[in-house]
Write an enzyme that holds these catalytic residues in place. Structure first.
Site, short mmCIF file in Angstrom:
data_model
loop_
_atom_site.label_atom_id
_atom_site.label_comp_id
_atom_site.label_asym_id
_atom_site.label_seq_id
_atom_site.Cartn_x
_atom_site.Cartn_y
_atom_site.Cartn_z
N LYS A 1 -94.14 -18.40 0.67
CA LYS A 1 -94.02 -16.98 1.10
C LYS A 1 -92.75 -16.79 1.23
O LYS A 1 -92.11 -17.75 2.23
CB LYS A 1 -95.36 -16.34 2.30
CG LYS A 1 -96.69 -17.31 1.99
CD LYS A 1 -97.79 -16.95 2.81
CE LYS A 1 -98.79 -17.05 2.78
NZ LYS A 1 -99.51 -17.50 3.64
N HIS B 1 -100.96 -21.85 14.95
CA HIS B 1 -101.12 -20.16 15.16
C HIS B 1 -100.56 -19.64 16.11
O HIS B 1 -100.69 -18.52 16.26
CB HIS B 1 -102.65 -20.00 14.62
CG HIS B 1 -103.35 -20.45 13.84
ND1 HIS B 1 -104.47 -20.69 13.39
CD2 HIS B 1 -102.98 -20.06 12.13
CE1 HIS B 1 -104.74 -21.24 12.08
NE2 HIS B 1 -104.28 -20.73 11.12
N ASN C 1 -107.63 -18.87 6.58
CA ASN C 1 -107.92 -19.95 6.25
C ASN C 1 -108.34 -21.25 6.42
O ASN C 1 -109.17 -22.07 6.91
CB ASN C 1 -107.57 -20.64 4.19
CG ASN C 1 -107.08 -19.78 2.79
OD1 ASN C 1 -108.87 -19.81 3.16
ND2 ASN C 1 -106.56 -19.47 2.71
N GLY C 2 -106.24 -21.06 7.33
CA GLY C 2 -106.96 -22.07 8.71
C GLY C 2 -107.88 -21.51 9.68
O GLY C 2 -107.22 -20.28 9.90
N ARG D 1 -111.64 -27.01 5.89
CA ARG D 1 -111.61 -28.29 6.84
C ARG D 1 -112.67 -27.98 8.14
O ARG D 1 -112.90 -26.98 8.17
CB ARG D 1 -110.19 -28.18 7.87
CG ARG D 1 -109.20 -28.10 7.37
CD ARG D 1 -108.04 -28.49 8.02
NE ARG D 1 -106.46 -27.43 7.47
CZ ARG D 1 -105.58 -26.74 7.84
NH1 ARG D 1 -106.17 -26.20 8.63
NH2 ARG D 1 -105.00 -26.51 7.28
N ASP E 1 -113.76 -19.39 0.12
CA ASP E 1 -113.34 -18.12 0.70
C ASP E 1 -114.52 -17.10 1.55
O ASP E 1 -115.53 -17.56 0.86
CB ASP E 1 -113.23 -17.27 -0.56
CG ASP E 1 -112.25 -16.23 -0.82
OD1 ASP E 1 -110.66 -16.14 -0.47
OD2 ASP E 1 -113.31 -14.91 -0.46
N ARG F 1 -115.47 -14.51 1.81
CA ARG F 1 -115.66 -13.32 0.49
C ARG F 1 -116.26 -13.46 -0.43
O ARG F 1 -117.85 -13.42 -0.48
CB ARG F 1 -114.60 -12.44 -0.20
CG ARG F 1 -114.16 -11.42 1.26
CD ARG F 1 -113.05 -10.47 0.17
NE ARG F 1 -112.37 -11.81 0.15
CZ ARG F 1 -110.83 -11.68 -0.02
NH1 ARG F 1 -110.02 -9.97 0.07
NH2 ARG F 1 -109.31 -12.64 0.45
N GLY G 1 -107.23 -12.94 7.94
CA GLY G 1 -107.93 -12.51 6.89
C GLY G 1 -109.61 -12.54 6.91
O GLY G 1 -110.20 -10.93 7.06
N ILE G 2 -110.15 -13.27 7.55
CA ILE G 2 -111.60 -13.77 8.47
C ILE G 2 -112.27 -12.44 9.53
O ILE G 2 -112.35 -11.18 9.26
CB ILE G 2 -112.28 -14.06 8.74
CG1 ILE G 2 -112.48 -15.12 7.31
CG2 ILE G 2 -114.01 -14.25 8.65
CD1 ILE G 2 -112.45 -16.53 7.12
N GLU H 1 -97.24 -12.39 11.42
CA GLU H 1 -96.55 -13.94 11.67
C GLU H 1 -95.09 -13.71 10.85
O GLU H 1 -94.23 -13.94 11.46
CB GLU H 1 -97.68 -15.02 11.10
CG GLU H 1 -98.13 -15.74 11.74
CD GLU H 1 -99.19 -15.86 11.51
OE1 GLU H 1 -99.77 -15.93 10.21
OE2 GLU H 1 -99.46 -17.86 11.24
P1 ADP Z 1 -104.55 -17.54 5.63
O1 ADP Z 1 -104.57 -18.79 7.22
O2 ADP Z 1 -104.09 -18.47 3.96
O3 ADP Z 1 -103.16 -16.28 5.88
P2 ADP Z 1 -105.91 -15.04 5.37
O4 ADP Z 1 -105.78 -14.44 6.61
O5 ADP Z 1 -105.77 -14.15 4.17
O6 ADP Z 1 -105.45 -16.74 4.84
O7 ADP Z 1 -107.77 -15.03 5.94
C1 ADP Z 1 -108.05 -15.91 4.14
C2 ADP Z 1 -110.30 -15.32 3.99
O8 ADP Z 1 -110.26 -14.17 4.44
C3 ADP Z 1 -110.34 -15.73 3.24
O9 ADP Z 1 -111.75 -16.68 3.78
C4 ADP Z 1 -110.83 -14.51 2.27
O10 ADP Z 1 -112.54 -14.09 1.85
C5 ADP Z 1 -111.06 -13.34 4.02
N1 ADP Z 1 -111.67 -12.36 4.05
C6 ADP Z 1 -110.09 -11.69 3.52
N2 ADP Z 1 -111.07 -10.22 3.15
C7 ADP Z 1 -112.54 -10.39 4.09
C8 ADP Z 1 -113.17 -9.53 3.69
N3 ADP Z 1 -113.45 -7.96 3.01
N4 ADP Z 1 -114.62 -9.67 3.98
C9 ADP Z 1 -114.19 -10.86 4.60
N5 ADP Z 1 -113.68 -12.29 3.75
C10 ADP Z 1 -112.57 -10.91 4.67
#
Ligand code: ADP
Length: 400
Positions: free
Chosen positions: A17, A179, A210-211, A240, A282, A284, A330-331, A383
């Protein structure tokens, strides 16, 4: 005035990234992702602040070095290469040696290599990025920003495992936590939002991406967290398992005649949301399947939320009081269902969901709990920005 910019690099095992950020106004000028590195399908996708639409290209070679060369070419094409003042790298493990970000030089790069055994999947690849920049842009200062650094304030009671103490003394076996860059960013932002000095603030934070991990912040410092020696410990994650009985490892080796490496691959790559739902890592996609009636997917969603709540309850014992519970990642930032399930489990700590605010992802103030209940909020993490700001401060000599 022509402001200098920082290139931020986050090298993963098969991805890279990148972002160029102007520290002065915190503007992201370009950001992108090189993915499927070390395969024939390696590709780079990026987006410039001024154009908006996503662009894609293929790197010449598929290695990390090849991807970094391609990224530098992209920066050159768009006039962003000449104006860099430093490169900030995410480095996953800083061990006990590094409790802050580090301006790199040949000596400390060599000492970082001695930490590879602590994070064999992450650190060597982070170091590849540092070395590639050393070769390609030898005059540009580089900074390492460690995921573990923020957790170096954990007390012994939180970081020691119940195993022979010699393992810590001789081999560094302890909980490090990860994190940290996200927790530092989010706690600083949350303190501003609640209008309290950070050193007087006590937070529970759930970083759910994801983590996934969670952290207790007392007087602005990390005092307990769910990840351990490696990022496998703690919450259920995309792939995990999080906490399991360590006896499971031996059980699986014996019962299924698996090698240790196969069991570890199962716990790291085939468990979590993916393992329980059998559908996806994932959130979603897992929720979509649950809504369509898939009972395993529904179970995955419920176990995920229960584990988050259970850990937050455990982390709360390290705090004198709770100024706020914060959801990020993300979640945490987007998933209303998970937030509401977690708060339902945490009524013992005085949380009561405000359904409307939760629906709006916390709106402008971030608040998602009722006004007369314990504060729960959403704060978006960044981050890359934190890495850029640390890099700028060290490169400009603003920070020792
Ligand atoms: P990373 O740890 O790779 O940075 P992210 O912080 O982008 O990952 O988080 C990815 C997770 O967030 C995935 O499980 C994705 O499905 C979830 N996510 C993103 N948008 C939504 C949403 N609108 N509703 C539910 N889960 C979501």
């Amino acid at each position: 005035m022509n402001q200098k910019n920082i290139l931020v690099l986050n090298c993963g095992s098969s991805s890279l990234k990148f972002a160029v950020i102007t520290p002065h106004n915190q503007q992201v000028l370009i950001q992108g992702l090189a993915e499927r590195l070390n395969t024939s399908q390696a590709s780079i996708h990026y987006q410039l602040a001024e154009h908006g639409e996503k662009q894609s290209t293929q790197p010449n070679g598929s290695s990390h070095q090849g991807a970094i060369e391609a990224v530098l070419d992209i920066l050159k094409q768009h006039g962003l290469l000449a104006n860099l003042s430093g490169v900030g790298h995410r480095v996953v493990h800083g061990g006990e040696a590094y409790s802050e970000s580090l301006l790199l030089n040949p000596d400390n790069i060599a000492s970082l290599e001695k930490l590879h055994h602590l994070a064999p999947l992450h650190n060597p690849v982070n170091l590849l990025g540092i070395k590639a920049i050393n070769t390609l842009l030898p005059n540009l200062p580089q900074v390492a920003v460690f995921d573990t650094a923020f957790h170096q304030t954990l007390p012994e009671t939180a970081y020691l495992y119940g195993v022979p103490l010699e393992l810590y003394q001789q081999h560094g076996v302890r909980r490090y936590g990860f994190h940290g860059t996200s927790y530092r960013y989010v706690s600083e932002k949350a303190a501003k939002l609640i209008n309290k000095p950070l050193q007087d603030s006590h937070f529970l934070i759930a970083h759910l991406g994801n983590g996934c991990s969670a952290c207790a912040i007392k007087h602005g410092r990390s005092v307990d967290t769910s990840m351990g020696l490696t990022p496998l410990e703690g919450l259920l994650m995309g792939t995990r398992s999080g906490d399991v009985d360590p006896g499971l490892i031996d059980f699986l080796c014996e019962r299924l005649n698996l090698k240790l490496a196969d069991v570890m691959a199962m716990l790291n790559k085939k468990s979590g949301l993916l393992g329980i739902s059998g559908i996806s890592n994932d959130m979603r996609e897992t929720q979509l399947a649950a809504q369509q009636g898939d009972s395993r997917a529904n179970l995955a969603v419920e176990i995920f939320a229960f584990r988050v709540a259970r850990y937050l309850g455990a982390l709360a014992v390290s705090l004198p009081s709770i100024d706020a519970l914060i959801f990020t990642g993300g979640i945490g930032e987007n998933d209303r269902l998970t937030r509401s399930l977690v708060l339902e489990h945490l009524s013992i700590l005085g949380f009561e969901l405000d359904g409307k605010l939760n629906q709006e992802n916390g709106n402008a103030t971030g608040r998602i709990s009722l006004a007369d209940s314990t504060l729960a909020m959403v704060v978006a993490t960044d981050e890359e920005l934190m890495i850029a700001m640390d890099t700028h401060a060290l490169v400009a000599g603003l920070k020792e």
